[in-house]
Motif scaffolding. Structure first.
Motif, short mmCIF file in Angstrom:
data_model
loop_
_atom_site.label_atom_id
_atom_site.label_comp_id
_atom_site.label_asym_id
_atom_site.label_seq_id
_atom_site.Cartn_x
_atom_site.Cartn_y
_atom_site.Cartn_z
N UNK A 98 0.82 -1.18 0.00
CA UNK A 98 0.00 0.00 0.00
C UNK A 98 0.87 1.25 0.00
N UNK A 99 2.00 1.19 0.70
CA UNK A 99 2.88 2.36 0.77
C UNK A 99 3.34 2.78 -0.62
N UNK A 100 3.63 1.80 -1.46
CA UNK A 100 4.07 2.10 -2.82
C UNK A 100 3.04 2.91 -3.60
N UNK A 101 1.77 2.58 -3.44
CA UNK A 101 0.72 3.33 -4.11
C UNK A 101 0.65 4.76 -3.56
N UNK A 102 0.78 4.90 -2.25
CA UNK A 102 0.75 6.23 -1.65
C UNK A 102 1.94 7.06 -2.12
N UNK A 103 3.09 6.42 -2.25
CA UNK A 103 4.29 7.12 -2.70
C UNK A 103 4.13 7.62 -4.14
N UNK A 148 -7.18 3.09 -3.87
CA UNK A 148 -6.86 1.89 -3.11
C UNK A 148 -8.08 1.02 -2.90
N UNK A 149 -9.20 1.65 -2.62
CA UNK A 149 -10.46 0.92 -2.44
C UNK A 149 -10.77 0.09 -3.69
N UNK A 150 -10.69 0.71 -4.84
CA UNK A 150 -11.04 0.03 -6.09
C UNK A 150 -9.97 -0.97 -6.53
N UNK A 151 -8.72 -0.58 -6.43
CA UNK A 151 -7.64 -1.42 -6.94
C UNK A 151 -7.35 -2.62 -6.04
N UNK A 152 -7.47 -2.45 -4.73
CA UNK A 152 -7.16 -3.53 -3.79
C UNK A 152 -8.41 -4.27 -3.30
N UNK A 153 -9.57 -3.83 -3.75
CA UNK A 153 -10.85 -4.45 -3.37
C UNK A 153 -11.03 -4.48 -1.86
N UNK A 154 -10.80 -3.33 -1.23
CA UNK A 154 -11.05 -3.17 0.21
C UNK A 154 -12.02 -2.02 0.38
N UNK A 155 -12.60 -1.91 1.57
CA UNK A 155 -13.55 -0.82 1.79
C UNK A 155 -12.80 0.50 1.90
N UNK A 156 -13.53 1.57 1.64
CA UNK A 156 -12.94 2.91 1.71
C UNK A 156 -12.42 3.18 3.12
#
Length: 56
Positions: free
Chosen positions: A1-6, A14-22
């Motif tokens: 997840x850190x990589x995406x934030x960076x 992140x919600x859409x790409x990782x299939x997790x809740x907002x």
């Protein structure tokens, strides 16, 4: 997840790409911010850009 934030991604990505809740995405982002003692997405990007990678 850190990589995406960076790379400047936000919680909605992140919600859409990782299939997790907002709210889960926001919780993880908050945890990373606390651990790194930062307060914004721009600070993460600045932190990554400030790291010098030694040349071989």
């Amino acid at each position: 997840m850190f990589g995406y934030l960076a790379k400047g991604r936000d919680a909605k990505f992140l919600e859409n790409h990782l299939c997790i809740s907002y709210s889960t995405a926001k919780s993880h982002i908050y945890s990373i911010y606390i651990k790194l003692d930062i307060h914004s997405r721009q600070e993460i990007i600045d932190l990554i850009e400030s790291i010098e990678i030694p040349e071989e």
